[in-house]
Design an enzyme around this catalytic site. Structure first.
Site, short mmCIF file in Angstrom:
data_model
loop_
_atom_site.label_atom_id
_atom_site.label_comp_id
_atom_site.label_asym_id
_atom_site.label_seq_id
_atom_site.Cartn_x
_atom_site.Cartn_y
_atom_site.Cartn_z
N TYR A 1 1.12 -1.14 0.14
CA TYR A 1 0.07 -0.01 0.09
C TYR A 1 0.91 1.61 0.19
O TYR A 1 1.58 1.54 0.30
CB TYR A 1 -0.91 -0.44 1.53
CG TYR A 1 -0.38 0.59 2.80
CD1 TYR A 1 -0.48 1.74 2.80
CD2 TYR A 1 0.96 -0.65 3.25
CE1 TYR A 1 0.58 2.23 3.89
CE2 TYR A 1 0.85 -0.43 4.38
CZ TYR A 1 0.51 1.11 4.52
OH TYR A 1 1.41 1.38 5.83
N CYS A 2 0.49 1.97 -0.54
CA CYS A 2 0.93 3.86 -0.45
C CYS A 2 -0.52 4.40 -0.21
O CYS A 2 -0.93 4.24 0.74
CB CYS A 2 2.09 4.31 -1.51
SG CYS A 2 0.96 4.05 -3.09
N SER A 3 -0.12 5.84 -0.85
CA SER A 3 -1.35 6.81 -0.27
C SER A 3 -1.98 7.16 -1.82
O SER A 3 -2.70 7.89 -1.89
CB SER A 3 -0.24 8.12 -0.33
OG SER A 3 0.34 9.00 -1.79
#
Length: 423
Positions: free
Chosen positions: A374-376
């Site tokens: 995941y990230c943003s």
């Protein structure tokens, strides 16, 4: 001479027994003569009675001997040679089946013993070579996910069924201008807005309509590149995988790599202008591939059952929560692998396979355990996902990422600012 009278019997015949009378004439079956008196004579009557009784009751004969017991005439019933041969045949077949069963069982046990032995002695430390089977699987995935400019040229020359797509950057106007100035021959330009809205993938039917408008079929080989950022093309590859396309590859080096080969050979052709004329309608059929995507509920459940390793693809300061401009942090228990660790921006190439393998091992990632990335915005997650998949790992992107987690997750499952130092 003695005289005879009809119906009168001499006296000597009266004194003699009847059975002593000597008669030289064989009595015939018929009557001697038709003398009326004879029929009333007592002797004649007795003779007639005897004859009748002889006719009615035949002489008693000795009974025929009892027939001997019948001897069987069927040779097959009492053929000891035939029964013996049958027994030998049955014994041979039984022995053959038994030997085959033992051989198959021994082969299966040996295989499992060999696999367990190889796994027990396998070393996952950095610098040691992987087993040949595992390496072949990784090389197979790598060849499916990445294609070199030389390979793409071969496909173009041999007229294979390929669809070349250039992934635009976040600045659509600039991307359109650059594409008009020069692009790989027969390529078509696609924008990020065709694939995602605010980090969330579009609906499968919406993507299906868009892909068909680009002339994409189910059996065509989709090849994606960008202008060197690599982040846009990696996300495009993930979207195609998400919606069920079976053969999607990333062009190694992208547009810049193709131009480098063009400087040495004119066969690496480019062209100017907008996208080619509208192609025929494709027949691509979209589906939902849940092996490459995961939702908030699944990530929340994983905090209890721990079926996945979790990787944070944000920058280091964002992971620690020290970056400015927003509320940064990470999911509790996540490892930080930023994009810079898997891609060399200076040369525009992915890091070497040995480097990536050591990086993932140092972060305690196992090939036997899938990974959540995941990230943003899912863009950087796509690059780390691509590097993990290329190295043989199974990864899923949590497209909601940190923005969704920081809002919905319990406070004990998110690490923000000062608490990050304890991780």
């Amino acid at each position: 001479m003695q005289k005879w009278s009809v119906g009168v019997r001499p006296k000597e015949y009266e004194t003699r027994a009847v059975e002593e009378v000597y008669n030289t004439v064989e009595e015939a079956e018929h009557k001697e003569y038709e003398d009326p008196d004879y029929f009333f004579d007592e002797l004649g009557r007795s003779r007639r009675n005897e004859k009748r009784m002889a006719k009615k009751v035949p002489a008693m004969m000795t009974p025929p001997p009892i027939p001997p017991p019948m001897t069987p005439t069927h040779i097959a019933i009492h053929n000891p040679k035939n029964s013996t041969s049958k027994r030998w045949k049955i014994a041979c077949v039984s022995a053959t089946v038994t030997l085959l069963s033992v051989f198959i069982l021994a082969t299966i046990l040996s295989f499992f013993f060999f696999v367990s032995s190889s796994n027990s002695f396998q070393k996952e430390s950095y610098g040691l070579p992987r087993p040949s089977v595992e390496q072949s699987l990784i090389n197979g995935k790598r060849s499916d996910m990445e294609i070199t400019p030389n390979h793409l040229l071969t496909l173009l020359i041999t007229k294979r069924k390929i669809c070349i797509l250039e992934a635009a950057s976040g600045d659509e106007e600039k991307s359109r201008d650059l594409f008009s100035l020069d692009h790989i021959e027969s390529a078509r330009l696609i924008f990020h807005s065709n694939l995602s809205h605010a980090g969330v993938p579009v609906h499968p039917l919406q993507f299906q309509r868009f892909a068909r408008a680009q002339g994409i079929d189910n059996d065509c080989h989709v090849i994606v590149y960008d202008r060197g950022q690599m982040i846009w093309s990696a996300y495009t590859v993930w979207i195609f995988k998400l919606f069920g396309h079976q053969k999607v590859s990333l062009l190694s080096g992208g547009y810049l790599g193709w131009k480098t080969h063009q400087a040495r050979s004119g066969q690496y052709k480019t062209e100017q202008g907008d996208s080619p004329a509208r192609p025929r309608q494709g027949d691509f059929l979209a589906s939902w591939n849940d092996s490459v995507i995961i939702t908030y509920d699944d990530v929340l459940l994983n905090t209890e059952i721990d079926n996945f390793d979790v990787v944070d693809a944000q920058a280091k300061d964002e992971f620690l929560g020290t970056a400015q401009g927003a509320l940064y942090g990470h999911i509790k228990g996540a490892r930080n692998i930023p994009v810079d660790a898997v891609y060399d921006w200076a040369v525009g190439q992915w890091k070497a396979s040995d480097h990536l393998r050591g990086l993932f091992n140092n972060n305690a990632l196992s090939l036997r355990k899938p990974v959540i990335i995941y990230c943003s915005t899912s863009l950087r997650s796509a690059m780390v996902w691509w590097a993990l998949t290329r190295s043989g790992y199974k990864g899923k992107i949590y497209f909601g990422g940190w923005p969704e987690w920081v809002v919905r997750a319990p406070d004990g499952l998110k690490v923000i600012e000062s608490s990050s130092t304890s991780e």
